[in-house]
Scaffold this motif. Structure first.
Motif, PDB file in Angstrom:
ATOM      1  N   ASP A 164       0.830  -1.210   0.000  1.00  0.00           N
ATOM      2  CA  ASP A 164       0.000   0.000   0.000  1.00  0.00           C
ATOM      3  C   ASP A 164       0.863   1.259   0.000  1.00  0.00           C
ATOM      4  O   ASP A 164       0.601   2.207  -0.745  1.00  0.00           O
ATOM      5  CB  ASP A 164      -0.920  -0.023   1.221  1.00  0.00           C
ATOM      6  CG  ASP A 164      -2.056   0.989   1.126  1.00  0.00           C
ATOM      7  OD1 ASP A 164      -2.771   0.985   0.109  1.00  0.00           O
ATOM      8  OD2 ASP A 164      -2.227   1.790   2.078  1.00  0.00           O
ATOM      9  N   ILE A 165       1.903   1.251   0.822  1.00  0.00           N
ATOM     10  CA  ILE A 165       2.787   2.419   0.915  1.00  0.00           C
ATOM     11  C   ILE A 165       3.574   2.610  -0.381  1.00  0.00           C
ATOM     12  O   ILE A 165       3.670   3.730  -0.909  1.00  0.00           O
ATOM     13  CB  ILE A 165       3.744   2.267   2.111  1.00  0.00           C
ATOM     14  CG1 ILE A 165       2.960   2.391   3.425  1.00  0.00           C
ATOM     15  CG2 ILE A 165       4.856   3.314   2.056  1.00  0.00           C
ATOM     16  CD1 ILE A 165       3.772   2.051   4.655  1.00  0.00           C
ATOM     17  N   GLU A 166       4.130   1.527  -0.897  1.00  0.00           N
ATOM     18  CA  GLU A 166       4.927   1.655  -2.125  1.00  0.00           C
ATOM     19  C   GLU A 166       4.074   2.145  -3.290  1.00  0.00           C
ATOM     20  O   GLU A 166       4.523   2.956  -4.103  1.00  0.00           O
ATOM     21  CB  GLU A 166       5.569   0.308  -2.459  1.00  0.00           C
ATOM     22  CG  GLU A 166       6.684  -0.080  -1.498  1.00  0.00           C
ATOM     23  CD  GLU A 166       7.387  -1.362  -1.888  1.00  0.00           C
ATOM     24  OE1 GLU A 166       8.582  -1.514  -1.541  1.00  0.00           O
ATOM     25  OE2 GLU A 166       6.745  -2.215  -2.533  1.00  0.00           O
ATOM     26  N   LYS A 204       1.258   4.045  -3.042  1.00  0.00           N
ATOM     27  CA  LYS A 204       0.828   5.431  -2.831  1.00  0.00           C
ATOM     28  C   LYS A 204       1.987   6.421  -2.951  1.00  0.00           C
ATOM     29  O   LYS A 204       1.797   7.548  -3.403  1.00  0.00           O
ATOM     30  CB  LYS A 204       0.150   5.562  -1.466  1.00  0.00           C
ATOM     31  CG  LYS A 204      -1.208   4.879  -1.400  1.00  0.00           C
ATOM     32  CD  LYS A 204      -1.812   4.968   0.004  1.00  0.00           C
ATOM     33  CE  LYS A 204      -3.188   4.337   0.042  1.00  0.00           C
ATOM     34  NZ  LYS A 204      -3.755   4.327   1.424  1.00  0.00           N
ATOM     35  N   LEU A 205       3.177   6.001  -2.530  1.00  0.00           N
ATOM     36  CA  LEU A 205       4.337   6.904  -2.581  1.00  0.00           C
ATOM     37  C   LEU A 205       5.105   6.794  -3.884  1.00  0.00           C
ATOM     38  O   LEU A 205       5.966   7.625  -4.162  1.00  0.00           O
ATOM     39  CB  LEU A 205       5.282   6.615  -1.419  1.00  0.00           C
ATOM     40  CG  LEU A 205       4.872   7.044  -0.015  1.00  0.00           C
ATOM     41  CD1 LEU A 205       6.009   6.772   0.963  1.00  0.00           C
ATOM     42  CD2 LEU A 205       4.486   8.517   0.041  1.00  0.00           C
ATOM     43  N   THR A 241      13.382   4.126   2.668  1.00  0.00           N
ATOM     44  CA  THR A 241      12.810   4.029   1.329  1.00  0.00           C
ATOM     45  C   THR A 241      13.685   4.770   0.327  1.00  0.00           C
ATOM     46  O   THR A 241      14.637   5.473   0.695  1.00  0.00           O
ATOM     47  CB  THR A 241      11.386   4.635   1.290  1.00  0.00           C
ATOM     48  OG1 THR A 241      11.478   6.067   1.195  1.00  0.00           O
ATOM     49  CG2 THR A 241      10.591   4.268   2.526  1.00  0.00           C
ATOM     50  N   ILE A 301       6.834   4.927  11.021  1.00  0.00           N
ATOM     51  CA  ILE A 301       5.503   4.355  10.845  1.00  0.00           C
ATOM     52  C   ILE A 301       5.090   3.631  12.115  1.00  0.00           C
ATOM     53  O   ILE A 301       5.919   3.012  12.782  1.00  0.00           O
ATOM     54  CB  ILE A 301       5.450   3.387   9.636  1.00  0.00           C
ATOM     55  CG1 ILE A 301       4.011   2.935   9.374  1.00  0.00           C
ATOM     56  CG2 ILE A 301       6.376   2.212   9.824  1.00  0.00           C
ATOM     57  CD1 ILE A 301       3.845   2.130   8.108  1.00  0.00           C
ATOM     58  N   LEU A 305       1.356   9.549   5.247  1.00  0.00           N
ATOM     59  CA  LEU A 305       0.236   8.706   4.849  1.00  0.00           C
ATOM     60  C   LEU A 305      -0.503   8.210   6.075  1.00  0.00           C
ATOM     61  O   LEU A 305       0.101   7.988   7.136  1.00  0.00           O
ATOM     62  CB  LEU A 305       0.717   7.482   4.069  1.00  0.00           C
ATOM     63  CG  LEU A 305       1.255   7.645   2.655  1.00  0.00           C
ATOM     64  CD1 LEU A 305       1.789   6.304   2.150  1.00  0.00           C
ATOM     65  CD2 LEU A 305       0.180   8.173   1.714  1.00  0.00           C
ATOM     66  N   TYR A 349      -2.365   2.138   9.840  1.00  0.00           N
ATOM     67  CA  TYR A 349      -1.010   2.662  10.002  1.00  0.00           C
ATOM     68  C   TYR A 349      -1.000   4.179   9.838  1.00  0.00           C
ATOM     69  O   TYR A 349      -1.868   4.766   9.191  1.00  0.00           O
ATOM     70  CB  TYR A 349      -0.034   2.019   9.015  1.00  0.00           C
ATOM     71  CG  TYR A 349      -0.239   2.377   7.555  1.00  0.00           C
ATOM     72  CD1 TYR A 349       0.351   3.520   7.007  1.00  0.00           C
ATOM     73  CD2 TYR A 349      -1.003   1.580   6.718  1.00  0.00           C
ATOM     74  CE1 TYR A 349       0.178   3.861   5.667  1.00  0.00           C
ATOM     75  CE2 TYR A 349      -1.186   1.897   5.377  1.00  0.00           C
ATOM     76  CZ  TYR A 349      -0.594   3.041   4.861  1.00  0.00           C
ATOM     77  OH  TYR A 349      -0.761   3.376   3.539  1.00  0.00           O
ATOM     78  N   MET A 376       2.009   7.021   8.905  1.00  0.00           N
ATOM     79  CA  MET A 376       3.377   7.218   8.440  1.00  0.00           C
ATOM     80  C   MET A 376       3.727   8.691   8.555  1.00  0.00           C
ATOM     81  O   MET A 376       2.994   9.555   8.060  1.00  0.00           O
ATOM     82  CB  MET A 376       3.495   6.754   6.992  1.00  0.00           C
ATOM     83  CG  MET A 376       4.888   6.717   6.432  1.00  0.00           C
ATOM     84  SD  MET A 376       4.859   5.914   4.804  1.00  0.00           S
ATOM     85  CE  MET A 376       6.567   6.129   4.319  1.00  0.00           C
TER      86      MET A 376
END
Length: 288
Positions: free
Chosen positions: A10-12, A14-15, A38, A45, A80, A89, A91
């Motif tokens: 999800d993070i990868e 969205k970012l 990253t 997080i 996020l 989560y 972040m």
């Protein structure tokens, strides 16, 4: 506990970045905390159960935004906030922690005082949030006395009675306090409160800049934040002197600290049990 594949994905997505490494960070009672390395840099997080703590991180994001909007004291930037399955989560910007000194303590005291000048029409907040892992009601009231009684003390007293940490005698003593409370202090305009302002909920970065973290915000009596600074240490004389130079507290504030600390002590009674019950009762007895 590792960060789940669904959160990483999800993070990868969205970012539009790749997570290279995940390092656990100690210190959280409710959440799992990590440093994410990253391709865009490092981030902080924290992760918890969406089922157990619904809306916790959304309310924290709202609290950080309210503090940021005052343009008085720094908070970490929210990168996020997301939910995947039963996990939630938050972040945040990574802050490299430094060491506090008298100058950073003065900055913290002065900037908190400036934040406390941010006011609202009523006591409370636009939404409920959390104090630790416990739900915190923020229904609005026209007086701090009513807000403190109905939204802070009464829910915690009821919970403590249900847990058999307080008795019917204790309820009677709290009822005595409720009757006396309006005469124990002078009402002030509502101030934006951090709400959980103990020594573990601020950071000093490597440049000496203070940041507030983990807020439980509402508009209330500013002595409430000051009272919590005395519970578990982490604040020195320079902090209080700078605060009072910027926004002097009303005479007698030192004598009221135990009064406002009834709430965080009751929270600790309900979270951790009888080790805090005696202290809460001692604080109560000082005002009835």
């Amino acid at each position: 506990m590792a960060v789940s594949a669904s959160i990483i994905s999800d993070i990868e997505r969205k970012l539009n970045a790749q997570i290279k490494n995940v390092s656990p960070i100690s210190g959280g009672d409710i959440n799992q905390a990590y440093c994410l390395q990253t391709t865009l840099g490092d981030f902080f997080i924290k992760i918890n159960s969406l089922h157990k703590f619904p809306g916790m991180f959304k309310s924290e994001e709202s609290g950080l935004a309210a503090i940021h909007k005052t343009n008085t004291i720094a908070v970490p930037e929210v990168v996020l906030q997301g939910d995947t399955g039963d996990e939630s989560y938050l972040m945040l910007q990574w802050i490299e922690a430094g060491y506090g000194d008298a100058i950073s303590s003065q900055k913290l005291g002065r900037q908190l005082a400036l934040m406390h000048r941010d006011t609202a029409a009523q006591f409370g907040f636009e939404a409920d949030n959390y104090m630790g892992s416990l739900h915190q009601s923020n229904n609005r009231h026209n007086s701090w006395a009513r807000f403190f009684i109905e939204e802070r003390l009464q829910p915690m007293v009821k919970m403590a009675v249900d847990k058999r940490e307080l008795t019917q005698t204790d309820i009677h003593q709290f009822d005595q306090l409720y009757k006396k409370l309006p005469g124990l202090f002078t009402e002030e305009p509502p101030a934006l409160l951090h709400g959980d302002f103990w020594g573990g909920n601020y950071l000093i970065d490597t440049s000496g800049k203070p940041y507030l973290i983990d807020p439980a915000v509402s508009y209330g009596n500013r002595e409430f934040d000051i009272a919590m600074t005395t519970l578990f240490g982490g604040f020195d004389r320079a902090f209080y002197e700078a605060y009072n130079q910027e926004f002097p507290l009303r005479p007698g504030w030192q004598q009221r600290l135990k009064l406002w600390n009834l709430y965080p002590l009751l929270v600790h009674v309900n979270l951790f049990g009888s080790m805090y019950t005696r202290q809460a009762k001692e604080n109560l007895s000082a005002f009835i």
